[in-house]
Each structure stands twice: as structure tokens, then as C-alpha cells.
Motif scaffolding. Structure first.
Motif, mmCIF file in Angstrom:
data_model
loop_
_atom_site.group_PDB
_atom_site.id
_atom_site.type_symbol
_atom_site.label_atom_id
_atom_site.label_comp_id
_atom_site.label_asym_id
_atom_site.label_seq_id
_atom_site.Cartn_x
_atom_site.Cartn_y
_atom_site.Cartn_z
ATOM 1 N N HIS A 44 1.137 -1.218 -6.308
ATOM 2 C CA HIS A 44 0.966 -1.808 -7.636
ATOM 3 C C HIS A 44 -0.319 -2.703 -7.473
ATOM 4 O O HIS A 44 -0.421 -3.693 -6.675
ATOM 5 C CB HIS A 44 2.061 -2.689 -7.817
ATOM 6 N N VAL A 45 -1.024 -2.896 -8.544
ATOM 7 C CA VAL A 45 -2.190 -3.866 -8.750
ATOM 8 C C VAL A 45 -1.585 -5.095 -9.326
ATOM 9 O O VAL A 45 -0.819 -4.886 -10.334
ATOM 10 C CB VAL A 45 -3.216 -3.063 -9.663
ATOM 11 N N PRO A 46 -1.861 -6.242 -8.778
ATOM 12 C CA PRO A 46 -1.148 -7.420 -9.290
ATOM 13 C C PRO A 46 -2.007 -7.464 -10.888
ATOM 14 O O PRO A 46 -3.094 -7.436 -10.911
ATOM 15 C CB PRO A 46 -1.681 -8.554 -8.556
ATOM 16 N N PRO A 47 -0.874 -8.357 -11.750
ATOM 17 C CA PRO A 47 -1.713 -8.662 -13.030
ATOM 18 C C PRO A 47 -2.430 -9.854 -13.050
ATOM 19 O O PRO A 47 -2.388 -10.512 -12.008
ATOM 20 C CB PRO A 47 -0.253 -8.873 -13.793
ATOM 21 N N LEU A 48 -3.346 -9.840 -14.116
ATOM 22 C CA LEU A 48 -4.172 -11.118 -14.221
ATOM 23 C C LEU A 48 -3.349 -12.143 -14.530
ATOM 24 O O LEU A 48 -2.587 -12.116 -15.628
ATOM 25 C CB LEU A 48 -5.411 -10.940 -15.259
ATOM 26 N N THR A 49 -3.437 -13.399 -14.052
ATOM 27 C CA THR A 49 -2.703 -14.410 -14.880
ATOM 28 C C THR A 49 -3.525 -15.798 -14.738
ATOM 29 O O THR A 49 -4.565 -16.059 -13.905
ATOM 30 C CB THR A 49 -1.397 -14.895 -13.500
ATOM 31 N N ILE A 50 -3.165 -16.752 -15.765
ATOM 32 C CA ILE A 50 -4.079 -18.000 -15.532
ATOM 33 C C ILE A 50 -3.834 -18.770 -14.499
ATOM 34 O O ILE A 50 -4.695 -19.261 -13.801
ATOM 35 C CB ILE A 50 -3.474 -18.789 -16.918
ATOM 36 N N ILE A 64 -11.290 -26.188 -12.304
ATOM 37 C CA ILE A 64 -11.448 -25.512 -13.601
ATOM 38 C C ILE A 64 -10.409 -26.164 -14.761
ATOM 39 O O ILE A 64 -10.875 -25.936 -15.987
ATOM 40 C CB ILE A 64 -11.212 -23.971 -13.805
ATOM 41 N N ASN A 65 -9.738 -27.110 -14.272
ATOM 42 C CA ASN A 65 -8.609 -27.766 -15.183
ATOM 43 C C ASN A 65 -9.511 -28.610 -16.216
ATOM 44 O O ASN A 65 -9.067 -28.596 -17.433
ATOM 45 C CB ASN A 65 -7.600 -28.759 -14.346
ATOM 46 N N ARG A 66 -10.477 -29.254 -16.087
ATOM 47 C CA ARG A 66 -11.200 -30.098 -16.915
ATOM 48 C C ARG A 66 -11.814 -29.135 -18.108
ATOM 49 O O ARG A 66 -11.909 -29.424 -19.268
ATOM 50 C CB ARG A 66 -12.343 -30.666 -16.261
ATOM 51 N N TYR A 67 -12.191 -28.001 -17.635
ATOM 52 C CA TYR A 67 -12.753 -27.008 -18.442
ATOM 53 C C TYR A 67 -11.628 -26.165 -19.270
ATOM 54 O O TYR A 67 -11.830 -25.976 -20.669
ATOM 55 C CB TYR A 67 -13.674 -25.883 -17.704
ATOM 56 N N TRP A 68 -10.497 -26.015 -18.612
ATOM 57 C CA TRP A 68 -9.347 -25.252 -19.266
ATOM 58 C C TRP A 68 -8.714 -26.254 -20.464
ATOM 59 O O TRP A 68 -8.384 -25.623 -21.281
ATOM 60 C CB TRP A 68 -8.488 -24.944 -18.142
ATOM 61 N N TYR A 69 -8.927 -27.494 -20.118
ATOM 62 C CA TYR A 69 -7.936 -28.247 -21.180
ATOM 63 C C TYR A 69 -9.055 -29.106 -21.691
ATOM 64 O O TYR A 69 -8.559 -29.987 -22.531
ATOM 65 C CB TYR A 69 -7.001 -29.206 -20.376
ATOM 66 N N VAL A 81 -12.991 -19.985 -22.504
ATOM 67 C CA VAL A 81 -11.578 -20.299 -21.999
ATOM 68 C C VAL A 81 -10.889 -19.489 -22.943
ATOM 69 O O VAL A 81 -10.048 -18.744 -22.369
ATOM 70 C CB VAL A 81 -11.314 -21.847 -21.902
ATOM 71 N N THR A 82 -11.173 -19.584 -24.270
ATOM 72 C CA THR A 82 -10.313 -18.537 -24.979
ATOM 73 C C THR A 82 -10.189 -17.283 -24.835
ATOM 74 O O THR A 82 -9.451 -16.611 -24.987
ATOM 75 C CB THR A 82 -10.636 -18.993 -26.421
ATOM 76 N N ARG A 83 -11.497 -16.660 -24.468
ATOM 77 C CA ARG A 83 -11.784 -15.445 -24.157
ATOM 78 C C ARG A 83 -11.058 -14.909 -22.965
ATOM 79 O O ARG A 83 -10.443 -14.050 -22.919
ATOM 80 C CB ARG A 83 -13.393 -15.206 -24.288
ATOM 81 N N ILE A 84 -11.282 -15.937 -21.902
ATOM 82 C CA ILE A 84 -10.401 -15.427 -20.771
ATOM 83 C C ILE A 84 -9.182 -15.515 -20.830
ATOM 84 O O ILE A 84 -8.396 -14.550 -20.214
ATOM 85 C CB ILE A 84 -10.880 -16.550 -19.725
ATOM 86 N N LYS A 85 -8.488 -16.308 -21.643
ATOM 87 C CA LYS A 85 -7.121 -16.378 -21.979
ATOM 88 C C LYS A 85 -6.651 -15.074 -22.590
ATOM 89 O O LYS A 85 -5.625 -14.435 -22.218
ATOM 90 C CB LYS A 85 -6.579 -17.551 -22.650
ATOM 91 N N GLU A 86 -7.490 -14.584 -23.556
ATOM 92 C CA GLU A 86 -6.994 -13.323 -24.194
ATOM 93 C C GLU A 86 -7.205 -12.161 -23.375
ATOM 94 O O GLU A 86 -6.360 -11.213 -23.632
ATOM 95 C CB GLU A 86 -8.115 -13.271 -25.530
ATOM 96 N N GLU A 87 -8.210 -11.900 -22.563
ATOM 97 C CA GLU A 87 -8.416 -11.125 -21.654
ATOM 98 C C GLU A 87 -7.187 -11.068 -20.600
ATOM 99 O O GLU A 87 -6.698 -9.869 -19.988
ATOM 100 C CB GLU A 87 -9.711 -11.015 -20.807
ATOM 101 N N ILE A 88 -6.652 -12.150 -20.080
ATOM 102 C CA ILE A 88 -5.506 -12.206 -19.397
ATOM 103 C C ILE A 88 -4.132 -11.662 -19.994
ATOM 104 O O ILE A 88 -3.362 -10.739 -19.688
ATOM 105 C CB ILE A 88 -5.306 -13.528 -18.706
ATOM 106 N N ARG A 89 -4.223 -12.114 -21.262
ATOM 107 C CA ARG A 89 -2.923 -11.827 -21.968
ATOM 108 C C ARG A 89 -2.918 -10.550 -22.103
ATOM 109 O O ARG A 89 -2.005 -9.694 -22.164
ATOM 110 C CB ARG A 89 -2.804 -12.506 -23.210
ATOM 111 N N ASN A 90 -3.997 -9.809 -22.495
ATOM 112 C CA ASN A 90 -4.336 -8.237 -23.058
ATOM 113 C C ASN A 90 -4.008 -7.496 -21.591
ATOM 114 O O ASN A 90 -3.304 -6.494 -21.839
ATOM 115 C CB ASN A 90 -5.687 -8.126 -23.317
#
Length: 141
Positions: A44-50, A64-69, A81-90
């Protein structure tokens, strides 16, 4: 005096994310499955996660916490950061839809649970009344 940025541009952050995706998708996990022939192992390939992305960055000594928040002067990083979150969620949702990842866990992680009120029709419950019904004593004799 503000702390200097480890990541100079949003593009640099996205490049770091792409390295995380490549690293994660190249790994395989062996998952044991019981069958009538014994235990077989599926890759199994692991999922992407934050958290996985943050951990990957921490291994390269990049916090990356300063950038993330968006702490401090990191407004330029909000859209990436929003784009990265969306790609992980997708990745998680698509993986759950095809049965690669557990659907209930992905739903919880992404606040996708369906909530249905079947008892109060949306009304607030302020008190509960209980009726005690005594059995007819004549029937028991």
C-alpha cells in the motif's frame, strides 16, 4: 527583530511539498491480510497527510509551522498553504473513494461525517419526561 525566513518564497514551499509527495508515494507499506491460504501481504502507498508533510520538513530542519499558521509576516504563503491542504485532502478523499484508505478515518480527518438528527427534529432538548407504566397486577396472578 523577526526571525529570518527558512523558506524565501511560496514557490520554494511548494517545491518542498512536491519532494514530500515524491518521497511518500515512493514508499510502500506491507499490510497483512488474512486469507484462506494464510497471511498474505499487500503493498500500500501511504496517504498524504498534513502531519506527514510537517514531519518531512522537520527532517530537513525546516519548521513550516510559521508559514502554515501565518504567524508573523507570512501573508504571501497563505494561498500556497491552502493549495497544499487541498491537494492533501484530495489525495485522501480519492484514496478513500477507491478503497485504498479507510473511508471512516478519512471522513473524520476531513470533517466529512454526515450528521442526522433523528430524535428531536432540530429542536433543543431542555427536559426529558419519563412515564412509568405499572403492569396490571391482575394479569400477573
Amino acid at each position: 527583530m523577526a526571525r529570518p525566513k527558512d523558506i524565501k518564497t511560496p514557490e520554494e514551499l511548494y517545491t518542498l511539498f512536491e519532494a514530500y509527495v515524491e518521497h511518500t508515494k515512493a514508499r510502500k507499506r506491507l499490510v497483512p491480510k488474512a486469507t484462506n491460504k494464510g497471511v498474505l501481504y499487500e503493498e500500500h502507498v501511504p496517504p498524504l497527510t498534513i502531519d506527514g508533510f510537517k514531519t518531512f520538513c522537520n527532517r530537513t530542519a525546516t519548521d513550516i509551522n510559521r508559514y502554515w499558521y501565518n504567524v508573523g509576516e507570512f501573508d504571501a504563503f497563505v494561498s500556497i498553504v491552502t493549495r497544499i491542504k487541498e491537494e492533501i485532502r484530495n489525495d485522501q478523499v480519492e484514496g478513500a473513494l477507491v478503497g485504498q484508505y479507510q473511508q471512516n478515518i478519512v471522513a473524520r480527518l476531513n470533517n466529512l461525517t454526515e450528521k442526522t438528527d433523528v430524535t428531536s427534529n432540530g429542536e433543543n432538548i431542555n427536559e426529558i419526561k419519563i412515564s412509568i407504566i405499572r403492569p396490571d397486577t391482575k394479569e400477573l396472578e
